[in-house]
Write an enzyme that holds these catalytic residues in place. Structure first.
Site, short mmCIF file in Angstrom:
data_model
loop_
_atom_site.label_atom_id
_atom_site.label_comp_id
_atom_site.label_asym_id
_atom_site.label_seq_id
_atom_site.Cartn_x
_atom_site.Cartn_y
_atom_site.Cartn_z
N TRP A 102 4.87 -3.82 4.26
CA TRP A 102 4.61 -3.95 5.69
C TRP A 102 5.49 -2.98 6.46
O TRP A 102 6.46 -3.37 7.13
CB TRP A 102 4.87 -5.40 6.14
CG TRP A 102 3.84 -6.39 5.67
CD1 TRP A 102 2.63 -6.13 5.12
CD2 TRP A 102 3.95 -7.83 5.74
NE1 TRP A 102 1.96 -7.31 4.83
CE2 TRP A 102 2.74 -8.37 5.21
CE3 TRP A 102 4.93 -8.71 6.21
CZ2 TRP A 102 2.50 -9.75 5.12
CZ3 TRP A 102 4.68 -10.09 6.12
CH2 TRP A 102 3.48 -10.59 5.59
N ASP B 264 0.31 3.41 -2.81
CA ASP B 264 -0.30 2.12 -2.56
C ASP B 264 -1.60 2.31 -1.78
O ASP B 264 -1.69 3.20 -0.92
CB ASP B 264 0.69 1.28 -1.74
CG ASP B 264 0.14 -0.09 -1.42
OD1 ASP B 264 -0.07 -0.87 -2.37
OD2 ASP B 264 -0.10 -0.39 -0.23
N LYS C 240 -7.09 3.98 -2.26
CA LYS C 240 -8.53 3.89 -1.99
C LYS C 240 -8.82 3.86 -0.49
O LYS C 240 -9.90 4.28 -0.05
CB LYS C 240 -9.06 2.60 -2.63
CG LYS C 240 -10.48 2.25 -2.28
CD LYS C 240 -10.94 0.95 -2.90
CE LYS C 240 -12.12 0.37 -2.14
NZ LYS C 240 -12.59 -0.89 -2.71
N HIS C 241 -7.83 3.39 0.28
CA HIS C 241 -8.05 3.22 1.71
C HIS C 241 -7.58 4.42 2.54
O HIS C 241 -7.64 4.40 3.76
CB HIS C 241 -7.39 1.93 2.19
CG HIS C 241 -7.95 0.73 1.47
ND1 HIS C 241 -9.14 0.15 1.82
CD2 HIS C 241 -7.52 0.06 0.37
CE1 HIS C 241 -9.41 -0.85 0.99
NE2 HIS C 241 -8.44 -0.92 0.09
N GLU D 4 -3.33 4.17 -6.28
CA GLU D 4 -4.03 2.91 -6.50
C GLU D 4 -5.42 2.91 -5.87
O GLU D 4 -5.57 2.74 -4.67
CB GLU D 4 -3.20 1.75 -5.89
CG GLU D 4 -3.83 0.40 -6.11
CD GLU D 4 -3.45 -0.64 -5.05
OE1 GLU D 4 -3.73 -1.82 -5.30
OE2 GLU D 4 -2.91 -0.27 -4.00
N ASP E 286 -0.34 -7.71 -7.70
CA ASP E 286 -1.54 -8.13 -6.97
C ASP E 286 -2.47 -9.00 -7.81
O ASP E 286 -3.43 -9.56 -7.28
CB ASP E 286 -2.34 -6.90 -6.52
CG ASP E 286 -1.63 -6.10 -5.46
OD1 ASP E 286 -0.90 -6.71 -4.64
OD2 ASP E 286 -1.78 -4.86 -5.44
#
Ligand SMILES: *[C@@H]1O[C@H](CO)[C@@H](O)[C@H](O)[C@H]1NC(C)=O
Ligand SMILES: *[C@@H]1O[C@H](CO)[C@@H](O)[C@H](O)[C@H]1NC(C)=O
Ligand SMILES: *[C@@H]1O[C@H](CO)[C@@H](O)[C@H](O)[C@H]1NC(C)=O
Ligand SMILES: *[C@@H]1O[C@H](CO)[C@@H](O)[C@H](O)[C@H]1NC(C)=O
Ligand SMILES: *[C@@H]1O[C@H](CO)[C@@H](O)[C@H](O)[C@H]1NC(C)=O
Ligand SMILES: *[C@@H]1O[C@H](CO)[C@@H](O)[C@H](O)[C@H]1NC(C)=O
Ligand SMILES: *[C@@H]1O[C@H](CO)[C@@H](O)[C@H](O)[C@H]1NC(C)=O
Length: 547
Positions: free
Chosen positions: A106, A233, A236-237, A257, A323
């Site tokens: 975060w 991290d 993909k996004h 990732e 995860d």
């Protein structure tokens, strides 16, 4: 040319070699095996073995970089030569109903460290401690998003972007939208991950300023802390154009990732955007094979990967992470856990083992799969701890004696109703694993298998130190029992492996083939040759330069 000029040139070249070694590349990473820690849950500065940690509550439990330094023996004792730690930068403060930012995912401020984990000096010391052991330092990194606590208020109207460093206004972010379809890449890359308590404002990574700031930050962190590799991290996004720019612009190995089971998607990413990815397609097949006892899909997936992917060996192979459910959550059965680990460690790619897998932990999902490792007392006698140590040894040994072990591909050689056989490595010195999907309550039976060694070869199951002889038709009678995995290697080449009573010396193939192994004179001769070869290479490249 004078002697002193020559000396200076050689010196420069050697300096060049050494400094380029600090920015590790894919080829440097392939031989490594990685232990993944989550700093807050791995080890505390006070060395406590009893400090409580309520994973459901989700608060910081007190793990630190200093604590990690003090437990490197534990990690190295399993044979790992790389450690990946969770993200280091300052995270959002405050709490929501399910906890706080103990995991590090975060982000709030790229320019400061997360003070819960220690100081600048502590992180420098961790890096130095790893390198003094010959271990690589990998850092998990978030480049997709920041984080903000809205506690249920609408993220479209309730995020104050001025709190972020350096991305201190809304222009650095995509406008708020919620991901509706996670398989739709446009949706997944333009909209926000996270939830309505803690939305994760999505960085506008198509924008040149955002790209440059992130690339500069990463290069600086790598230099400051001598980092050898990154995990990206939520890769993909991130839009693929930026992922490619980031991976070209940042001077180190990185694995991204992309949480997808489709091999075709992995192939696209590895061909076009990033050299390495955690091997999610194989992960899903491992879980299916060993939890559901269906052997056909993993056997096929191994073949499919080899044919389809540009480079399976550059990927990171794993069977647990922070995860996903622990293997022990599917079943208590130690046989299942062993088979999964054998495959994870000996299949193609860079093994990445998540802290606690060696202690057979059982957390079945986020957040209970983030157990505090100190509560296991770092038990080095644990069955899976010992198994990992053996698997790292045979992997390194096969590579030492093989010509190109970390480039060789795993082949499926057997698929039975509840067994799988795989081979990797040069013919005659290959590692063969025979895995079982049966439980530890199952009984003994024999399996005749074409193991790919020549007829008459004496081979050893390195997990049980037992010899077998391949029969005159090339078949091996494998005595399966209690669902235990077997790992075979030719007995003739066991010297130097550090397994089954064989010494752990730096042998060479020539030494074993002439039977002159394990004399210290032989070893010195070997390393002497190495230095001479290096000098020769330096001289040669120098002459090429001068011509
Ligand atoms: C752990 O935290 C959860 C959630 O806050 C709470 O319900 C539970 O009672 C706590 N467990 C212990 C042992 O304190
Ligand atoms: C968010 O809500 C929780 C209750 O669910 C409360 O404990 C917490 O203080 C709130 N956090 C912030 C930052 O408002
Ligand atoms: C993916 O999502 C975008 C909006 O984010 C939408 O415009 C597009 O039609 C979607 N594509 C598919 C194939 O559903
Ligand atoms: C990659 O970086 C270059 C140089 O900064 C820039 O011109 C280009 O647009 C970037 N590519 C993408 C897809 O963002
Ligand atoms: C194994 O999985 C494959 C693909 O999902 C399926 O076709 C097959 O029937 C399964 N076999 C068994 C024995 O369940
Ligand atoms: C295995 O075979 C080798 C060579 O044939 C022999 O030296 C060794 O003692 C055997 N080990 C065991 C445990 O039987
Ligand atoms: C073993 O020997 C090889 C070359 O002979 C050398 O490159 C390597 O560094 C040595 N390894 C150790 C651990 O001494």
């Amino acid at each position: 040319m004078s002697r002193s000029t020559l000396g200076r040139l050689v010196g420069l070249l050697i300096t060049g070699l050494i400094s380029s070694a600090s920015a590790a590349r894919t080829v440097d990473w392939k031989p490594r095996s990685i232990y993944q820690t989550m700093t807050d849950r791995f080890a505390r500065t006070d060395g406590s073995l009893t400090a409580p940690c309520n994973t459901t509550a989700g608060f910081y439990c007190g793990g630190t970089w200093r604590g990690t330094i003090d437990r490197l023996d534990y990690i190295q004792g399993m044979g790992f030569d790389a450690v990946m730690i969770s993200p280091i930068i300052e995270n959002i403060h405050g709490q929501v109903s399910y906890g706080e930012a103990y995991h590090g995912y975060w982000p709030l401020n790229f320019n400061t460290l997360n003070s819960h984990f220690g100081t600048h000096q502590d992180l420098l010391d961790l890096s130095a401690a790893l390198h003094s052991r010959g271990m690589y330092f990998m850092m998990d990194t978030v480049i997709n998003n920041m984080a903000y606590i809205t506690n249920g208020s609408n993220p479209a109207t309730h995020i104050d972007y001025s709190v972020f460093t350096p991305f201190n206004n809304a222009d650095y972010f995509h406008p708020y939208c919620k991901i509706k379809n996670w398989e739709n890449m446009t949706d997944a890359q333009r909209c926000q991950t996270g939830d309505l308590d803690v939305p994760l404002p999505d960085l506008f990574t198509e924008h040149a300023d955002v790209q440059q700031l992130l690339i500069a930050w990463a290069n600086n962190a790598i230099k400051t802390y001598s980092i050898d590799g990154l995990r990206i991290d939520a890769a993909k996004h991130v839009n693929t154009g930026f992922l490619q720019n980031f991976s070209n612009g940042v001077d180190t190995f990185m694995t991204g990732e992309v949480l997808e089971g489709a091999v075709s998607i992995m192939e696209d990413y590895q061909s076009n955007y990033i050299d390495s990815l955690p091997n999610y397609p194989i992960y899903f097949e491992i879980i299916d094979a060993f939890t559901q006892g269906n052997t056909s899909q993993l056997a096929k997936a191994v073949e499919n990967m080899r044919i389809t992917m540009p480079d399976v060996n550059a990927m990171a192979t794993f069977s647990e992470n922070h995860d996903k459910p622990r293997i022990g959550s599917y079943s208590d059965d130690i046989a299942m856990a062993k088979n999964v680990l054998v495959f994870t460690m000996l299949f193609d790619g860079i093994p990445m083992i998540y802290q606690g897998q060696e202690q057979h932990l059982k957390g079945n999902s986020v957040p209970v799969n983030r157990e505090a490792i100190w509560l296991t007392k770092y038990d080095t006698n644990a069955v899976l701890y010992q198994l990992i140590a053996k698997l790292n040894r045979i992997r390194n040994h096969a590579a030492l004696l093989g010509t190109n072990y970390f480039e060789d591909s795993t082949h499926t050689i057997y698929q039975g109703a509840s067994e799988l056989g795989f081979t990797k490595g040069v013919q005659g010195r290959q590692v063969v694993m025979v895995l079982s999907t049966q439980p530890s309550t199952s009984g003994a039976y024999n399996l005749d298998m074409a193991v790919t060694y020549n007829a008459g070869t004496v081979i050893m199951d390195v997990l049980n130190c037992k010899n077998y002889t391949v029969d005159n038709q090339g078949l091996l009678r494998v005595d399966m029992n209690k669902g235990e995995p077997r790992v075979f290697f030719p007995t003739q080449y066991m010297e130097g492996s550090g397994l089954c009573g064989y010494s752990e010396t730096n042998v060479t193939l020539a030494m074993l083939e002439t039977g002159s192994s394990s004399t210290s004179a032989g070893m010195q001769f070997t390393s002497g040759t190495g230095v001479a070869a290096l000098l020769l290479a330096v001289m040669t490249s120098m002459f090429v330069m001068l011509v």
